[in-house]
Write a protein that holds these residues in place. Structure first.
Motif, short mmCIF file in Angstrom:
data_model
loop_
_atom_site.label_atom_id
_atom_site.label_comp_id
_atom_site.label_asym_id
_atom_site.label_seq_id
_atom_site.Cartn_x
_atom_site.Cartn_y
_atom_site.Cartn_z
N TRP A 12 -7.17 2.81 -7.47
CA TRP A 12 -8.37 3.54 -6.92
C TRP A 12 -9.61 3.02 -7.50
O TRP A 12 -10.53 2.97 -6.69
N PHE B 40 -10.65 -0.09 -5.87
CA PHE B 40 -10.88 0.28 -4.42
C PHE B 40 -12.34 0.95 -4.33
O PHE B 40 -13.33 0.16 -3.49
N LEU C 15 -16.08 0.37 -1.75
CA LEU C 15 -17.18 1.36 -1.50
C LEU C 15 -18.34 1.13 -2.27
O LEU C 15 -19.22 2.01 -2.21
N PHE D 160 -19.05 1.25 -5.38
CA PHE D 160 -19.61 1.97 -6.52
C PHE D 160 -19.63 1.08 -7.48
O PHE D 160 -19.33 -0.05 -7.77
N GLU E 17 -19.24 4.13 -12.74
CA GLU E 17 -19.18 5.41 -12.17
C GLU E 17 -17.98 5.78 -11.52
O GLU E 17 -18.04 6.82 -10.75
N VAL F 248 -13.78 9.78 -10.63
CA VAL F 248 -13.49 10.06 -9.19
C VAL F 248 -11.96 9.56 -9.31
O VAL F 248 -11.00 10.23 -8.66
N GLU G 206 -9.27 12.29 -10.54
CA GLU G 206 -9.01 12.86 -9.23
C GLU G 206 -7.89 12.00 -8.46
O GLU G 206 -6.83 12.76 -8.10
N LEU G 207 -8.35 10.92 -7.96
CA LEU G 207 -7.38 10.24 -7.01
C LEU G 207 -5.83 9.98 -7.54
O LEU G 207 -4.97 9.91 -6.86
N ILE H 98 -2.91 12.21 -6.35
CA ILE H 98 -2.33 12.02 -4.92
C ILE H 98 -0.92 11.50 -5.02
O ILE H 98 -0.77 10.33 -5.60
N SER H 99 -0.02 12.17 -4.59
CA SER H 99 1.42 11.75 -4.88
C SER H 99 1.94 10.48 -3.95
O SER H 99 3.17 10.08 -4.35
N SER H 100 1.52 10.41 -2.64
CA SER H 100 2.15 9.57 -1.89
C SER H 100 2.47 8.09 -2.39
O SER H 100 1.63 7.23 -2.52
N LEU I 134 1.26 5.55 0.23
CA LEU I 134 -0.24 5.23 0.22
C LEU I 134 -0.45 4.17 -0.96
O LEU I 134 -1.27 3.50 -0.71
N LEU J 240 -2.20 0.81 -0.32
CA LEU J 240 -3.60 0.36 -0.83
C LEU J 240 -3.50 -0.80 -1.53
O LEU J 240 -4.38 -1.53 -1.43
#
Lengths: 219, 219
Positions: free
Chosen positions: B81, B84, B89, B91, B95, B99, B102-103, B106-108, B111, B115
């Motif tokens: 993430w 990514f 994005l 960033f 920074e 984020v 938190e990401l 995510i359990s999948s 995904l 990714l």
DNA sequence: AATTATTTTTAGGTAAATCTAAATAATTTA
DNA sequence: TAAATTATTTAGATTTACCTAAAAATAATT
């Protein structure tokens, strides 16, 4: 205003149930959230205390101003992530909902706005539902993803999924643009390709990927 | 094995603290997780019961086989993430941590693997830390992001952030490739551009974006 | 080795979000 | 409209992940 995942799920459920009629009942919410009415009452009291809801005991509930704002923010995140999963990660449009249910609770506003820009500020998610912009404003006419339209139906192209150069080139080649009318001839199960007729010319076939990038309305 | 966010944070903290020495102490964990030792003891018992840890009262704790597997999965998600956020994005590399915190929950699995593929199976995150692959295997030599290297240091390019055509074209133009040796001359605060000397030729300047895409090791 | 200091665990308690069972309000029906 | 049914709320418990304060184990020091 920082909300827990559970609070966000209540706000979102009220938002969706509220659409047509006025107040949402405790039982409706319990069913929608797979929880019990007693738990709903508890949470309604808490969210009312936080000034997110307008709630009178026994009279159901509706979102207040701040609640609406929060709901739109959650819906925006959900639909942007769905768009990302389909458009960038090649998920099928029918397998993104559960993952988006998790992603919608990521809190960074900066992340959402950058994601929005990265995706080209899409107006509709892969199911054709409108995506609120960063001010909570969204399109009102419901659109459909071309891949969902049944054979024989005639539709008009309203918007395309992204502004990528590759997509625009392909659309020009196939003579498809905003406002183009086309009829769905048939759909192939094997590769989910779709046979269409553009402006009553001979039929052409478009791929699943392209069909998913086209949003249409009935004419 | 489904873990709560809190359980995942404990597993991850133990993984990071465990790196060098053997067992991790209760106090270390409490400090790292901004919680109290008593809370840590509770959680250690719970995770031991779930067979994720090897824990003897008063003797500290280490990850068991299943715990290691879970830790690598979380670290993989965190670093993918981060990649990514920086690569797609826009960033800044400094920074993205919060984020990604938190990401990473995510359990999948689908995904994460999609990714990974979308990003071009990167081997290092924007901080130069190795990204475990889907089997939990990761590179062992620590690499640095070029943007982190201090002036005067001589480094060798080990890998590049992505395989995008645009990046590869730019690298060819600047005569930079895997194995290229270069020296950091100076760094500009305003736009985070970096002046470098490739193979002792006259200096050139590279942008923040390019510097962030280059992973190097000290020579 | 005995005392002191530190670390860790135990014991008991709190807040959030859920539950069941019972009580109360609203609605429907006979 | 009175009784029956349904919807909703209240009351009291449970679980998770925390907490504080006190007790117990370990480590350090004289």
């Amino acid at each position: 205003m920082n909300l827990t995942v559970s609070e966000e799920n209540y706000i979102k459920a009220i938002f969706h149930l509220q659409q047509a009629e006025g107040n949402v009942s405790t039982n409706q919410l319990a069913a929608s959230l797979h929880t019990k009415p007693a738990s709903v009452t508890d949470m309604l009291k808490k969210l009312t205390h936080k000034s997110l809801l307008e709630y009178e005991p026994y009279q159901g509930v509706r979102l207040g101003k701040e609640g609406k704002k929060q709901a739109l923010s959650i819906v925006r995140k959900h639909r942007l992530w769905e768009f990302f999963l389909v458009d960038k990660l090649q998920f099928g449009w029918d397998e993104v909902h559960d993952v988006a249910e998790e992603l919608e609770h990521i809190s960074s506003k900066k992340l959402v706005d950058k994601l929005d820009a990265y995706l080209g500020f899409p107006k509709f998610d892969p199911h054709g539902d409108p995506i609120p912009d960063s001010n909570g404003i969204m399109a009102t006419i419901r659109q459909f993803n071309l891949i969902d339209v049944k054979p024989k139906v005639v539709v008009e192209v309203c918007s395309v999924g992204s502004q990528s150069a590759e997509l625009l080139e392909l659309l020009r080649h196939k003579n498809i643009g905003i406002g183009t009318e086309l009829q769905i001839i048939r759909k192939f199960e094997f590769d989910h390709s779709v046979e269409i007729s553009v402006k009553n010319k001979p039929t052409i076939t478009i791929s699943q990927q392209l069909a998913q990038a086209l949003f249409v309305k009935l004419v």
